[in-house]
Motif scaffolding. Sequence first.
Motif, mmCIF file in Angstrom:
data_model
loop_
_atom_site.group_PDB
_atom_site.id
_atom_site.type_symbol
_atom_site.label_atom_id
_atom_site.label_comp_id
_atom_site.label_asym_id
_atom_site.label_seq_id
_atom_site.Cartn_x
_atom_site.Cartn_y
_atom_site.Cartn_z
ATOM 1 N N LYS A 67 0.845 -1.191 0.000
ATOM 2 C CA LYS A 67 0.000 0.000 0.000
ATOM 3 C C LYS A 67 0.882 1.243 0.000
ATOM 4 O O LYS A 67 1.834 1.338 0.767
ATOM 5 C CB LYS A 67 -0.901 0.003 1.233
ATOM 6 C CG LYS A 67 -1.878 1.163 1.289
ATOM 7 C CD LYS A 67 -3.017 1.005 0.292
ATOM 8 C CE LYS A 67 -3.962 -0.096 0.721
ATOM 9 N NZ LYS A 67 -5.145 -0.188 -0.170
ATOM 10 N N LEU A 68 0.558 2.197 -0.894
ATOM 11 C CA LEU A 68 1.303 3.442 -0.998
ATOM 12 C C LEU A 68 0.456 4.601 -0.485
ATOM 13 O O LEU A 68 -0.736 4.705 -0.800
ATOM 14 C CB LEU A 68 1.704 3.734 -2.443
ATOM 15 C CG LEU A 68 2.866 2.946 -3.045
ATOM 16 C CD1 LEU A 68 2.443 1.518 -3.371
ATOM 17 C CD2 LEU A 68 3.418 3.651 -4.277
ATOM 18 N N PHE A 69 1.090 5.483 0.282
ATOM 19 C CA PHE A 69 0.431 6.678 0.800
ATOM 20 C C PHE A 69 1.217 7.894 0.310
ATOM 21 O O PHE A 69 2.384 8.067 0.651
ATOM 22 C CB PHE A 69 0.396 6.654 2.324
ATOM 23 C CG PHE A 69 -0.392 5.506 2.894
ATOM 24 C CD1 PHE A 69 -1.715 5.653 3.256
ATOM 25 C CD2 PHE A 69 0.206 4.260 3.045
ATOM 26 C CE1 PHE A 69 -2.442 4.589 3.765
ATOM 27 C CE2 PHE A 69 -0.510 3.183 3.554
ATOM 28 C CZ PHE A 69 -1.841 3.350 3.910
ATOM 29 N N PHE A 70 0.570 8.721 -0.519
ATOM 30 C CA PHE A 70 1.185 9.945 -1.005
ATOM 31 C C PHE A 70 0.831 11.070 -0.031
ATOM 32 O O PHE A 70 -0.345 11.303 0.253
ATOM 33 C CB PHE A 70 0.681 10.285 -2.408
ATOM 34 C CG PHE A 70 1.138 9.317 -3.464
ATOM 35 C CD1 PHE A 70 2.307 9.537 -4.174
ATOM 36 C CD2 PHE A 70 0.402 8.170 -3.755
ATOM 37 C CE1 PHE A 70 2.740 8.648 -5.148
ATOM 38 C CE2 PHE A 70 0.819 7.272 -4.720
ATOM 39 C CZ PHE A 70 1.998 7.512 -5.416
ATOM 40 N N THR A 71 1.848 11.756 0.497
ATOM 41 C CA THR A 71 1.617 12.809 1.477
ATOM 42 C C THR A 71 2.356 14.084 1.068
ATOM 43 O O THR A 71 3.239 14.072 0.202
ATOM 44 C CB THR A 71 2.082 12.388 2.888
ATOM 45 O OG1 THR A 71 3.498 12.610 3.012
ATOM 46 C CG2 THR A 71 1.772 10.930 3.173
ATOM 47 N N ALA A 102 1.804 16.354 -3.575
ATOM 48 C CA ALA A 102 2.466 15.204 -2.948
ATOM 49 C C ALA A 102 3.977 15.321 -3.099
ATOM 50 O O ALA A 102 4.497 15.516 -4.193
ATOM 51 C CB ALA A 102 1.976 13.904 -3.563
ATOM 52 N N THR A 103 4.685 15.187 -1.986
ATOM 53 C CA THR A 103 6.142 15.275 -1.994
ATOM 54 C C THR A 103 6.804 14.040 -1.407
ATOM 55 O O THR A 103 8.033 13.923 -1.465
ATOM 56 C CB THR A 103 6.604 16.500 -1.184
ATOM 57 O OG1 THR A 103 6.107 16.385 0.163
ATOM 58 C CG2 THR A 103 6.090 17.788 -1.802
ATOM 59 N N GLY A 151 10.062 7.530 1.319
ATOM 60 C CA GLY A 151 11.031 8.289 0.538
ATOM 61 C C GLY A 151 10.375 9.492 -0.101
ATOM 62 O O GLY A 151 9.143 9.616 -0.136
ATOM 63 N N LEU A 152 11.208 10.390 -0.606
ATOM 64 C CA LEU A 152 10.724 11.621 -1.217
ATOM 65 C C LEU A 152 10.535 11.448 -2.722
ATOM 66 O O LEU A 152 11.220 10.641 -3.357
ATOM 67 C CB LEU A 152 11.708 12.760 -0.955
ATOM 68 C CG LEU A 152 11.925 13.137 0.514
ATOM 69 C CD1 LEU A 152 12.987 14.226 0.603
ATOM 70 C CD2 LEU A 152 10.623 13.584 1.164
ATOM 71 N N LEU A 164 12.408 3.608 -3.346
ATOM 72 C CA LEU A 164 12.215 3.312 -1.930
ATOM 73 C C LEU A 164 12.838 1.976 -1.557
ATOM 74 O O LEU A 164 12.723 0.999 -2.292
ATOM 75 C CB LEU A 164 10.719 3.263 -1.596
ATOM 76 C CG LEU A 164 9.849 4.436 -2.055
ATOM 77 C CD1 LEU A 164 8.394 4.164 -1.725
ATOM 78 C CD2 LEU A 164 10.304 5.725 -1.400
ATOM 79 N N ASP A 165 13.491 1.932 -0.401
ATOM 80 C CA ASP A 165 13.917 0.680 0.209
ATOM 81 C C ASP A 165 12.896 0.300 1.266
ATOM 82 O O ASP A 165 12.493 1.142 2.078
ATOM 83 C CB ASP A 165 15.293 0.823 0.876
ATOM 84 C CG ASP A 165 16.423 0.880 -0.137
ATOM 85 O OD1 ASP A 165 16.264 0.301 -1.219
ATOM 86 O OD2 ASP A 165 17.447 1.509 0.166
#
Length: 377
Positions: A67-71, A102-103, A151-152, A164-165
């Motif tokens: 699951k990915l969360f963009f913030t 999103a960053t 990660g950014l 991303l790791d």
Amino acid sequence: MKKNFNFLMIIVILITGFISCNNDNEASPNESINPKSVTVKVKIGETTTYSEGATAVGVTPDLTDLKLFFTDGTNILDTRTATVGSITTISGQTFTNVPGAATKIIVVGNATVLASPTLPTTGTEAALKAAMIEISKQTHPRTAVNLQGEGLISVTAGVYTAALDIYPAVSHIEIAQVIAKTSGNGAQYPLTAFKLTAIYINNTYTKLGMDRSTLPTGVDILNYGQNATQWTASYPARFCDLPVGPATELGGTTTTKAPTTAGQKWGYFVVSPLANKGTTIDAAVQSSVPHIILKIENAVTSVSGVVLPSPAYITVRSLKNGATALTALDPGKVYSIASIDIAGENLSAKPETAAKADINVTVTVHPWTDVTVTPDL
């Protein structure tokens, strides 16, 4: 009148040109408003943890769902479900219509297959990171362990990407053997025999927020003091090893105790709170490093006239990496104890009490690999 009209026209043309030049310097489209496409690549770490049996060192966990969360660094702007077969490739997976503001991306792996942690879909980033990782759900080094990472989002020539790791959300403690210190190796009361009848993990939690600072309450806190009934009654099963069936001890020879199957270790998943997030035991605040409690029975010393308590306990409160005492364990690492060497002076009549000589365990920590730990008497 004609001269005045021409003068006004010149002014209008100049103003229009000035506005046009200013617009040329503005971002178009507005990056913080318009949606964007982001290509995300995920790499899985090379080591996870295993709660019993074979060592976890070198085991790579399965990633079943992600699951990915963009913030924007404060609030959740969007959530997406990754296609695991795509996002872990060199090309990654592209997500379209991601909010322009999103960053950052926070990812949680295997939350669906393990039915944990319970993740929000909206709200703040802080609330997302407070979601609890449960030790009861971490049951296999490869197929059943939560993963996490963040990660950014970066941009180059208008192309948005994120690499991303991800790593196991928990730590792992492994004990290879417990050995009696005999005469000639620095023991004040060398042991000629003993039984290892239990191993307990204390000063820890059954679950913990992904931020490593959101703590549980009540029965999810393992902070048993010297007179707690759990030492003789029902200790939480995921945090102890006890004799099985007719066995009266955990296996091994008269002076060396180890798992009955060659090459295996006693191992325990543990959550990894930040430093200064330990429990309180008998009114004393502890460090964030879990305690290892050994229950010893029928210990015999070679020193004439000395009778050792039985049952007795050894409390390991400190883990060292070389000469440096650890203040916390890191998620995704295996803390491996090659041997806990014990003598009569390390025994006390009750757990979580000081002995004549306490034991510090020395560990060698390697990210995503074995963390070799040895007790320092």
